[in-house]
Structures are given as C-alpha cells and as structure tokens.
Design an enzyme around this catalytic site. Structure first.
Site, PDB file in Angstrom:
ATOM      1  N   ASP A 165       2.980  -0.498  -6.430  1.00  0.00           N
ATOM      2  CA  ASP A 165       2.145   0.507  -6.965  1.00  0.00           C
ATOM      3  C   ASP A 165       2.791   1.078  -8.140  1.00  0.00           C
ATOM      4  O   ASP A 165       4.030   0.570  -8.495  1.00  0.00           O
ATOM      5  CB  ASP A 165       1.850   1.424  -5.799  1.00  0.00           C
ATOM      6  N   GLY A 173       5.098  -1.840 -10.241  1.00  0.00           N
ATOM      7  CA  GLY A 173       4.460  -2.763 -10.805  1.00  0.00           C
ATOM      8  C   GLY A 173       3.018  -2.492 -11.257  1.00  0.00           C
ATOM      9  O   GLY A 173       2.453  -1.560 -10.682  1.00  0.00           O
ATOM     10  N   ASP A 174       2.571  -3.244 -12.285  1.00  0.00           N
ATOM     11  CA  ASP A 174       1.218  -3.056 -12.956  1.00  0.00           C
ATOM     12  C   ASP A 174       0.285  -4.052 -12.095  1.00  0.00           C
ATOM     13  O   ASP A 174       0.662  -5.226 -11.758  1.00  0.00           O
ATOM     14  CB  ASP A 174       1.145  -3.560 -14.292  1.00  0.00           C
ATOM     15  N   HIS A 215     -13.038  -1.647  -5.918  1.00  0.00           N
ATOM     16  CA  HIS A 215     -13.938  -0.821  -6.092  1.00  0.00           C
ATOM     17  C   HIS A 215     -13.760   0.199  -7.095  1.00  0.00           C
ATOM     18  O   HIS A 215     -14.577   0.600  -7.767  1.00  0.00           O
ATOM     19  CB  HIS A 215     -14.573  -0.133  -4.872  1.00  0.00           C
TER      20      HIS A 215
END
Ligand SMILES: C[S@@+](CC[C@H](N)C(=O)[O-])C[C@H]1O[C@@H](n2cnc3c(N)ncnc32)[C@H](O)[C@@H]1O
Length: 340
Positions: free
Chosen positions: A200, A226-227, A245
């Site tokens: 995250d 992290g991306d 979502h």
C-alpha cells in the site's frame, strides 16, 4: 389534499430527517463524542466542556439522535446515554462504525454532489479542491481515520469470505492496496503456513506493521510500500479487495496488467467486490455504494460481472468463478491468460 400526496410528502420529509441524522452522526463521530458517552450516562454540560462543543448545539443534536433510537436524553434534557445501537459508534464496539461515519463526514462530500451532477467529477474534488487520495496523503489524522473505516468495512464484508476459499499451504499471498492489513491478517490466520506481502502507500503502512503484530502474524508478513499501478512482488495468490471500484476502466485495466506482469502462469487472482446485478433492474440497495464511489473517487463505480470479466481480460486474466460472500460482497477468482 388527497391522502396519497400527503403520504408522499411525509416520506420525503422523513428522508430529509434521515439526512440530518446522518450528518449529525458524522459530526459526533468526528468529535469522538459516542466514545465519551459509551461508559454510561453523562451530563451534557460536562460533555460539551470536555469536547469543546457548544452545549446548546450538542444538546439539540443529541435530541435528534435520540429520536432515531441512538441515544436516550432524560426528560430534563441534562443527561445522555447511548442505546445499544448508538454504541456501534464507539471504538470499543466489536463491529464499530465510528470511522465509517467520520470518514464520509470529513469533507462533507454529500453537499458537493451538486457539482458532481453537473460535471461528473467526484464530490470530494468539489469540496476539497484535490483528489481524495491526495487530500488524505496531506492529512495524516484523516488518513488514519480512513484506514480505520476501511478496517471496519473489511470486518463486515471481506473477512466472512476468507473461510469460503481455499488458501494453499506454503503459498505467498500478496494483498495489493491492502490497507492496514485486516484481510491479510485473517488470511494468514486461516492458512498458518502461508506468508503474506502487504502493499500500500507508505503513509498507510505506518499503522499496518503494528496491526499485523497485534494479530500474531507479523513474523509471516512483509510490508512493502508500493504503487498500485506498478507490478507488485511475485506471489502465488494476489488479492485486490475493494480496490477496483475506486478507479475508472482504464485505470482498472492498468492495475490488472501490473499484477499480471508479476504473476506466474499458475497464480490466482482474487478480487473482492460488490457485484451489481446485470439484469437491467436498478438495485436501490446497491445504488448507495455506487453513489458513494461517484462521490469519493474520479470516475469510480460499482460494476456487473460481465463488466469485470471484460476488464479482467483486458488486464490479462480469465475469470474462472465467483464465490458469493455476505450481502454486498463477492470474490471473483481469475487465472492468468496465456501470454502471446
Ligand atoms: C478502498 S481502500 C481498500 C483497502 C483494503 N484493500 C480493504 O479492503 O479494506 C483502497 C486502498 O487503496 C490504496 N491506494 C490508493 N491509491 C494507491 C496507489 N496509487 N498505490 C497503492 N495503494 C493505493 C489506499 O491507500 C487504500 O488502502
């Protein structure tokens, strides 16, 4: 006037009242007022002093909440106690919702929906001037409350799905954009020989390490900033829980491609999402989640299964099966499509 129009007017006024109750709940949760009443009946004047609130305003809001069965204000209007329902807003409740109300209340996004209706941009952008993620990154206190809200909702929606699935022994499970690790901790407790990787944003992971330790799985889990749009570390099982979502179709395909880029052909991807019915019949119960996405994030939406299937294929995955969780949650399981 005929009886029926009056009934319709009364129904709309009731919705108006519910709206005020909602905003009052957001406000008292943000000020941690339920926590201060949770231990027993409190004197409202003392409560106002302690929370730095205006006594008259606080009393009037509490009386409104009493009308909805959330607290009890005595006949002299000087003390307040929470009902069992009101206690759901306390941090110590077993299934609390204080952060869920406090978070949606942060930017008072509801009021900015007028802007959303005009241009489709999220209400958060209208209310805050920046994207919600950017706002949270700049406000660590609100980021913490948001993380807690996600944890509350995970306990209600995604944790009940964990025992419905087989978590291979000795496997590595990567929870991508996994928040503070509530779902991953539950998976590692269910699969005692598995190892976890929690990915995250760095500002979210601050709380994750201590949470995983508290849950007794810290020694089997790596926490990795992290991306979401870059390949995560390699794993046997990838989890994307209530992440897709939050994004538009282009970005969802990018996220799925990034995970595919890290996955071996034997990997499995488990997407935890609410799946909208695809029979064309509007689902008012699911409509609230869809409008919450519309209000919070850029072009975010809930989707039907055919929509997820198409996006998974664009991202390099073949949908294999859907496991129904509690109302409002499914697990969509996919395998890698063979690479060309
Ligand atoms: C709706 S929350 C879901 C959290 C968790 N998976 C759950 O089910 O409770 C979305 C998560 O995406 C993370 N996120 C948003 N943008 C991200 C990015 N660019 N890279 C990594 N994580 C990101 C947020 O920090 C947040 O934890």
């Amino acid at each position: 006037m005929a009886a029926e129009p009056l009934r319709d007017v009364a129904a709309l006024l009731d919705i108006y009242r519910h709206g005020l109750v909602f905003h009052s709940l957001c406000a008292v949760s943000r000020l941690s007022i339920p926590d201060r009443i949770g231990e027993g009946r409190r004197d409202i004047a003392g409560l106002a002093r302690e929370t730095g609130t205006d006594e008259d305003a606080l009393r009037r809001v509490l009386i409104l909440l009493a009308g909805s069965g959330l607290c009890d204000v005595d006949a002299g209007r000087s003390t307040v106690a929470l009902t069992d329902r009101g206690k759901v807003l306390c941090r110590r409740h077993p299934l609390p919702l204080w952060a869920t109300f406090a978070t949606f209340g942060i930017p008072d996004v509801g009021h900015a929906l007028t802007g959303t209706l005009k241009d489709g941009a999220p209400a958060t952008r209208h209310a805050l001037g920046v994207d919600f993620w950017e706002h949270l990154a700049k406000h660590p206190d609100e980021q913490l409350v948001f993380g807690e809200a996600m944890a509350e909702q995970a306990r209600l929606l995604t944790l009940p799905c964990v025992p419905l699935l087989d978590w291979p022994a000795e496997s590595t499970v990567a929870d991508v954009a996994g928040g503070i690790g509530v779902l991953l901790a539950e998976i590692l407790q269910e699969a005692p020989n598995a190892r976890g990787i929690l990915v995250d944003q760095p500002e979210v992971l601050g709380r994750a390490r201590s949470y995983l330790e508290e849950q007794g799985v810290g020694d089997r889990c790596t926490v990795q900033p992290g991306d979401l749009f870059a390949a995560p570390p390699r794993a046997d099982v990838y989890v994307l829980s209530r992440v897709l979502h939050d994004w538009d179709d282009e970005r969802v395909a990018e996220i799925l491609r990034a995970v595919r880029g890290s996955a071996q052909d034997t990997a499995v991807l488990r997407v935890f999402e609410d799946v909208l019915p695809d029979d064309g019949v509007p689902s008012p119960l699911q409509g609230w989640a869809d409008v919450a996405m519309l209000a919070l994030y850029h072009r975010a939406r809930e989707r039907t299964l055919p929509e997820y299937r198409r996006l998974l294929e664009r991202g390099g995955w073949r949908l294999e099966r859907v496991v129904q969780g509690p109302p409002g949650m499914c697990v969509i399981e996919s395998r890698p499509l063979a690479t060309a």
